[in-house]
Design a protein around this motif. Structure first.
Motif, mmCIF file in Angstrom:
data_model
loop_
_atom_site.group_PDB
_atom_site.id
_atom_site.type_symbol
_atom_site.label_atom_id
_atom_site.label_comp_id
_atom_site.label_asym_id
_atom_site.label_seq_id
_atom_site.Cartn_x
_atom_site.Cartn_y
_atom_site.Cartn_z
ATOM 1 N N UNK A 92 -14.601 2.844 -4.330
ATOM 2 C CA UNK A 92 -13.192 3.258 -4.312
ATOM 3 C C UNK A 92 -12.298 2.081 -4.723
ATOM 4 N N UNK A 93 -12.682 1.452 -5.834
ATOM 5 C CA UNK A 93 -12.035 0.185 -6.183
ATOM 6 C C UNK A 93 -10.567 0.336 -6.557
ATOM 7 N N UNK A 94 -10.186 1.501 -7.085
ATOM 8 C CA UNK A 94 -8.771 1.678 -7.451
ATOM 9 C C UNK A 94 -7.899 1.520 -6.205
ATOM 10 N N UNK A 95 -8.360 2.067 -5.087
ATOM 11 C CA UNK A 95 -7.597 1.944 -3.837
ATOM 12 C C UNK A 95 -7.524 0.483 -3.377
ATOM 13 N N UNK A 99 -7.145 -2.215 -11.294
ATOM 14 C CA UNK A 99 -6.212 -1.531 -12.187
ATOM 15 C C UNK A 99 -6.275 -2.192 -13.557
ATOM 16 N N UNK A 100 -6.687 -1.414 -14.537
ATOM 17 C CA UNK A 100 -6.938 -1.990 -15.862
ATOM 18 C C UNK A 100 -5.902 -1.494 -16.875
ATOM 19 N N UNK A 101 -5.398 -2.431 -17.668
ATOM 20 C CA UNK A 101 -4.572 -2.064 -18.824
ATOM 21 C C UNK A 101 -5.472 -2.140 -20.062
ATOM 22 N N UNK A 258 -10.221 -4.273 -21.401
ATOM 23 C CA UNK A 258 -8.929 -4.178 -20.731
ATOM 24 C C UNK A 258 -8.652 -5.371 -19.849
ATOM 25 N N UNK A 259 -7.368 -5.482 -19.490
ATOM 26 C CA UNK A 259 -6.930 -6.567 -18.602
ATOM 27 C C UNK A 259 -6.771 -6.009 -17.200
ATOM 28 N N UNK A 260 -7.351 -6.691 -16.227
ATOM 29 C CA UNK A 260 -7.126 -6.344 -14.828
ATOM 30 C C UNK A 260 -5.764 -6.897 -14.407
ATOM 31 N N UNK A 261 -4.977 -6.076 -13.745
ATOM 32 C CA UNK A 261 -3.711 -6.597 -13.223
ATOM 33 C C UNK A 261 -4.009 -7.676 -12.176
#
Ligand SMILES: Cc1cc2nc3c(=O)[nH]c(=O)nc-3n(C[C@H](O)[C@H](O)[C@H](O)COP(=O)(O)OP(=O)(O)OC[C@H]3O[C@@H](n4cnc5c(N)ncnc54)[C@H](O)[C@@H]3O)c2cc1C
Length: 564
Positions: A92-95, A99-101, A258-261
């Motif tokens: 559940x990594x988004x939680x 967050x990837x751009x 992508x870039x991780x925030x």
């Protein structure tokens, strides 16, 4: 260790004496954290031991300038692509902050004028861009993309496959070998041929078969040499290109990055947070000195401060030379295995240059220091194949590259958390310096190398040099000493053909198990590593959980038979 959900794990932990563990993970890089999270999730009382003051290893965000702590850089790894959706979902990594751009196009401006942009997912614009250099290449592009996509369909699932111990006659190994053959029964002669080419060719020869324009070939060659101690004409570099082209960042676009925030450290923090939520304990500044062995089994670890911590399962995620040659007495490992690890190839010659910029590069080919599309992806310094090759040949001859190759990115094109408003961070992944620079700091020479790298960009974007507020240079010696990347190799070991799949890290031990019962191995030096993909840590935890389950079952059977 019960393969039970978290609640059962918590119950098991509740009844356990404080400071006692079922499983210890050595190393709190992203793979160690993934292993820790899965072990804890299975109900095991789990301890992750990290030697540094923070977790993440090569996936780290740091503030390298004490006088300017408002600037943060992803000091080593810099872009995401390979972390599989299974791990993202399970943990559940988004939680937890993942967050990837998705990043923009590959961009190369040329010293002779003009530029090229290559998109991961826009065939029409690729055609327009490539047509500027060769109509024939533009027409070949969709076929190339389809060819790569076809190969990714074969190679992608292999990344999640446990390599069988080829040659072993043990029933379990024979079963796994047959299972792999059966899974791939749909492959036709053509596809097997294509995979063979990919595995054996140089990226230069492969691209020569498809394209004619030096500009297009230079741009496409980049992924073939990232982190390798090999120029684009070396056999095997075609596979390195594939390794970097088969992931996606969850947006379904193959080969996209992508870039991780918050930088790559935020990926590690998200995994750490998930691990802690499942009950894992993560201890910092806890450097492991050696693995305890008792009765031929791994029985715990001894820290550098002398503390002894015991557990039935140990998962090491350190470089193989450290894990097996430094931390385990040679008498506990078979000579063949020791020989394989001694011969493990672990060179890169990579130098990471992190910059804080007052403004974005203003390219002659695409003017303006306002944010534009070409700032949002890779800002390359790889104008032709020969340019890249020259940089490698310099280093192989024992000198740092005169004109280094660079895969540059500007994460602040999206991510506003890394630097103050209006400023930017630029990360240059550059090659090559001599591989043996891992043995000495070479500080002054690295400064001169960075000057030359910056001059190369300045020729294309004349505001570049003057825009630099701060710079941070990480060479092979610091990578080894500070981060444990022995030899400065970015993947804990080269992705050369003899070190892939069933050979990673050694024949007979590619299934995340080791010659020492109770010791599992899940660093980037195993199959699917390197890169920030978490697969080695996940697989090592799965192997440990499966073995514990079998042992429990065997014990139950023994008890039943004794009773009857
Ligand atoms: C310059 C550079 C650029 C890269 N770029 C990318 C990229 O853009 N994208 C990508 O996907 N991959 C990239 N990579 C590769 C990727 O970062 C690595 O493959 C990956 O992070 C390794 O993860 P790991 O957990 O296996 O090992 P590590 O990250 O090396 O973690 C091992 C951990 O163990 C700790 N440790 C060491 N010794 C001890 C000890 N004795 N006791 C306790 N702890 C110890 C270390 O401090 C470290 O935290 C890059 C690597 C480098 C160096």
């Amino acid at each position: 260790m019960a393969a039970a959900p978290t609640a059962a794990g918590a119950a098991a932990r509740a009844g356990a004496p404080a400071g006692s563990y079922d499983a210890i993970v050595v190393g709190g890089g992203h793979n160690g954290l993934v292993a820790g999270a899965y072990l804890a999730r299975s109900g095991a009382r789990t301890l992750v031991l990290e030697g540094r003051y923070k977790t993440g290893g090569a996936a780290t965000t740091e503030a390298p300038w004490p006088d300017a702590p408002e600037f943060k850089v992803t000091r080593l790894s810099y872009v995401m692509s390979l972390l599989p959706p299974t791990i993202i979902k399970d943990l559940d990594l988004a939680r937890h902050g993942y967050k990837i751009y998705p990043m923009g196009p590959y961009y190369q401006a040329f010293p002779e004028g003009g530029s090229i942009k290559l998109y991961a997912d826009d065939a029409r614009r690729n055609h327009e861009e490539v047509s500027k250099w060769s109509k024939k290449d533009a027409d070949a592009m969709p076929r190339w993309d389809a060819w790569l996509a076809g190969l990714a369909e074969v190679l992608g699932p292999l990344l999640l496959t446990v390599p069988p111990n080829l040659g072993s006659r043990k029933p379990r190994d024979l079963r796994e070998t047959l299972r792999l053959a059966w899974k791939n029964r749909g492959l036709d002669v053509r596809t097997v041929g294509d995979v063979t080419r990919l595995m054996t060719m140089s990226i230069a020869d492969l691209l020569d078969d498809w394209f004619e324009s030096p500009q297009v070939k230079g741009a496409l060659a980049v992924n073939g040499v990232i982190g390798t101690w090999a120029g684009p004409y070396e056999p095997g570099t075609a596979y390195v290109m594939a390794h970097h082209s088969i992931g996606d960042v969850g947006d379904g676009h193959l080969g996209n990055w992508g870039f991780q925030e918050g930088g790559m450290g935020a990926v590690s923090s998200a995994i750490e947070s998930a691990a802690r939520e499942h009950g894992a304990e993560v201890r910092l500044n806890a450097r492991v000195a050696r693995i305890l062995v008792e009765n031929g089994q791994a029985a715990g670890v001894v820290l550098e401060n002398g503390d002894e911590i015991r557990a039935r399962v140990i998962v090491s995620t350190l470089h193989p030379r450290t894990a097996f040659l430094d931390q385990i007495g040679r008498e506990h490992l078979p000579p063949d295995f020791l020989g394989d690890i001694e011969h493990w190839k672990t060179r890169s010659g990579v130098v990471k240059i992190n910059l804080a910029l007052a403004e974005l590069p203003d390219f002659i080919a695409d003017p303006g220091s306002n944010l534009q599309e070409h700032h949002t992806g890779s800002v390359e310094m790889a104008p032709t194949m020969d340019y890249i090759e020259r940089a490698f040949l310099d280093a192989r001859d024992g000198k740092p590259a005169v004109r280094p190759f660079s895969d540059g990115v500007i994460p602040t094109a999206f991510d506003k958390t890394l630097s103050p408003e209006g400023t930017h961070i630029m990360s240059l992944f550059t090659q090559w310096v001599p591989a043996d620079w891992s043995e000495e700091p070479h500080t002054a020479e690295l400064e001169a190398y960075a000057d030359r790298m910056i001059d190369c960009y300045n020729e294309l974007a004349p505001n570049f040099k003057a825009s630099i507020l701060h710079r941070d240079i990480v060479g092979p010696h610091e990578m080894e000493q500070e981060y444990g990347l022995v030899g400065g190799n970015i993947f804990h070991g080269e992705l050369s053909l003899e070190q892939l799949f069933h050979m990673r890290p050694a024949p007979g031990y590619a299934d995340y198990r080791t010659p020492l019962p109770g010791l599992y191995y899940g660093s980037s030096a195993t199959h699917a590593g390197g890169g920030v993909c978490g697969i080695p840590g996940w697989q090592a935890a799965r192997a440990a959980i499966a073995d514990q389950k079998s042992a429990r079952r065997a014990e139950q059977v023994r008890k039943l038979t004794r009773r009857s």
